[in-house]
Each structure stands twice: as structure tokens, then as C-alpha cells.
Design an enzyme around this catalytic site. Structure first.
Site, PDB file in Angstrom:
ATOM      1  N   HIS A 166      19.597  44.966  53.147  1.00  0.00           N
ATOM      2  CA  HIS A 166      18.176  44.928  53.504  1.00  0.00           C
ATOM      3  C   HIS A 166      17.400  46.159  53.078  1.00  0.00           C
ATOM      4  CE1 HIS A 166      18.060  41.040  55.307  1.00  0.00           C
ATOM      5  NE2 HIS A 166      19.058  41.327  56.109  1.00  0.00           N
ATOM      6  N   ASP A 177      15.035  41.665  44.193  1.00  0.00           N
ATOM      7  CA  ASP A 177      14.970  41.398  45.626  1.00  0.00           C
ATOM      8  C   ASP A 177      13.685  41.993  46.172  1.00  0.00           C
ATOM      9  OD1 ASP A 177      16.347  40.413  48.151  1.00  0.00           O
ATOM     10  OD2 ASP A 177      15.995  42.512  48.684  1.00  0.00           O
ATOM     11  N   TYR A 213      11.724  31.816  48.353  1.00  0.00           N
ATOM     12  CA  TYR A 213      11.186  33.047  48.938  1.00  0.00           C
ATOM     13  C   TYR A 213      10.664  34.024  47.880  1.00  0.00           C
ATOM     14  CZ  TYR A 213      10.432  36.864  52.148  1.00  0.00           C
ATOM     15  OH  TYR A 213       9.837  37.868  52.867  1.00  0.00           O
ATOM     16  N   ASP A 221      20.336  45.279  48.156  1.00  0.00           N
ATOM     17  CA  ASP A 221      20.551  43.839  48.043  1.00  0.00           C
ATOM     18  C   ASP A 221      20.611  43.385  46.585  1.00  0.00           C
ATOM     19  OD1 ASP A 221      20.770  43.498  50.748  1.00  0.00           O
ATOM     20  OD2 ASP A 221      18.749  42.717  51.045  1.00  0.00           O
TER      21      ASP A 221
END
Length: 236
Positions: free
Chosen positions: A188, A14, A122, A193
Site C-alpha cells: 500500500h 499502481d 480501478y 505495490d
DNA sequence: TGCCAGGCCCTCTTTAGGGCCTT
């Protein structure tokens, strides 16, 4: 379908960054958990039968100072800021960070499969941009799995067979709450995450492993989110 | 100053619109 060999190690990752793709973001925090395939095929469970994190788990988390400012929203939800990162003396996403990442991945049994939620849109393109700027490469034969389209696809196939439920949320938090009837911890933060992502994966491990074996994309086919400044040369 | 992406999916669709998902 895919002729690639099965991934031996799954690397859950992440990124926290300075914003969404519209601002050409930079990575401010990256976290990776490397898990051997065998731990995913036979997940450990607690006394209630709920999957728990594998005991054998390599982790890497790095913070770095971006050169561009955070959007207000990105700083709000991540708790990161340029000032805070600079105060802690963090360097940017530089050669040392790329070498550390490479070394972490290089000590895992290959082939590798990177796993991220919404990764195709992303995390993977943004990581590609940062590595391309440095002329850095990932281990050969690395592939990528995005749990967002994978879980949507699995549920869609299931609902076609069973005429099941209506629209459901597929954010990482929504999935965790649906699977575990609990709030995800440390949302976050990159490491928080990744932990949530790994537990979500473990809940559907058999299906997602099969999905990865057939549909994972080659890292070589991941396009950068945007053209990095002063890119040394196109990366293979 | 204010705003900004984009691929995917769903639906009272398909000659489209709107919401999701990531920070």
C-alpha cells in the site's frame, strides 16, 4: 484475435487514492515501472531460481495533494493524508504531473502496455478520469493488461485441464505469498505495490505475455471512473 | 448520522446470492 502489434514496453503501475470508486476518489500517489519486453521474456533469477527485478528499469513515483478528503480507511491503509501531503508542499494532479507522466511514457520504446492489478475496474478508469480532467493524452496505441482477470483466466484454463484446486485468493498480496512464500514489502505504498506486481508478473511471465498479446485492451476503450469536474473535452 | 461501487466469479445457480478486488 487482436490485430494490435505486440507491446514493446510494459509499464507496471499502481495508484494510491482517496478511496474506492463509490466516493469518486482522486489520485494521491502514482508509481510506474517501465520494463522492456526482452526483460520479461528472459527474467533474471537469483541463485535459488527465484525471479528478481530486471536491472534495466525506469521508475517514476509522484505524490500529489487531492482536493477531496481521504476516507478513513484509505488514509489508514496508505499512510497518506491531505495534511501530510500539503505539509510537504505537494501540488495536485495538475498539468505538470500529466506532462511528467507523458514524458516518462514517451521515452519508453512503444507500443506500450500498461499493467495493473484490478486495473480495468480501478487504476485505469481513475487515471482516465484524472487525465481527461486535464485534457491530457497517453501515447498512441497504448494498451492495458489487468493481471487479476488474466491470472484467474490462466488458472481456470489450467484447472479445467488438470481438475485442480478449489477457490484461491487473487489479491496482489495473496498472489505474492503463494508464488514466493514471503510477505510483500511496503504494501500500500504505490512503489511497493508496483514492485510486488512486477514480481508476480515475472513468476508467470510467459503466460502473461501471451495473454497480453491476445487480450490487452486499447487505452482508448477505457472509460473514466466518473465524469471529471470541468472536463475540457472528451479525450480520444 | 450513516452509508455509499460495480464487474466478475463461484456455487447445493440459471426465476440468485454472496464474496472478491481495488483505496
Amino acid at each position: 484475435m487482436s490485430q494490435a502489434p505486440q507491446a514493446e514496453t510494459f509499464v507496471f503501475l499502481d495508484l494510491e487514492a482517496t478511496g474506492l470508486p463509490n466516493v469518486d476518489p482522486e489520485i494521491a500517489e502514482i508509481s510506474l515501472f517501465a520494463v522492456h519486453r526482452s526483460s520479461l521474456e528472459h527474467p533474471e533469477r537469483d541463485e535459488a531460481g527465484v525471479p528478481v527485478l530486471p536491472r534495466v528499469l525506469d521508475k517514476l513515483t509522484l505524490c500529489m495533494s487531492p482536493t477531496r478528503p481521504f476516507t478513513a480507511k484509505a488514509s489508514e491503509i496508505t499512510g497518506l493524508s491531505s495534511e501530510g501531503l500539503a505539509r510537504c508542499g505537494k501540488a495536485g494532479f495538475d498539468d505538470t504531473a500529466a506532462q511528467t507522466l507523458r514524458a516518462f511514457l514517451g521515452r519508453q520504446a512503444g507500443p506500450l502496455c500498461l499493467v495493473a492489478h484490478n486495473g480495468f475496474d480501478y487504476d485505469f478508469p481513475l487515471l482516465r478520469t484524472e487525465l481527461q480532467r486535464l485534457g491530457a493524452r497517453l501515447p498512441a496505441h497504448t494498451v492495458c493488461l489487468d493481471t487479476l482477470p488474466a491470472l484467474r483466466g490462466l488458472d481456470r484454463a489450467h484447472s479445467h485441464a488438470t481438475r485442480a484446486q478449489g477457490r484461491k485468493g487473487y489479491s496482489l498480496g495473496s498472489l505474492f505469498r503463494r508464488y514466493f512464500q514471503a510477505e510483500p514489502s511496503a504494501a500500500h505504498s504505490a512503489e511497493g505495490d508496483v514492485r510486488t506486481l512486477l514480481l508476480v508478473f515475472l513468476h508467470r511471465a510467459a503466460e502473461l505475455l501471451a495473454w497480453a498479446d491476445g487480450r490487452a485492451r486499447s487505452w482508448a476503450h477505457i472509460a473514466p471512473m466518473y465524469a471529471p469536474p470541468e472536463a475540457p473535452s472528451p479525450e480520444a
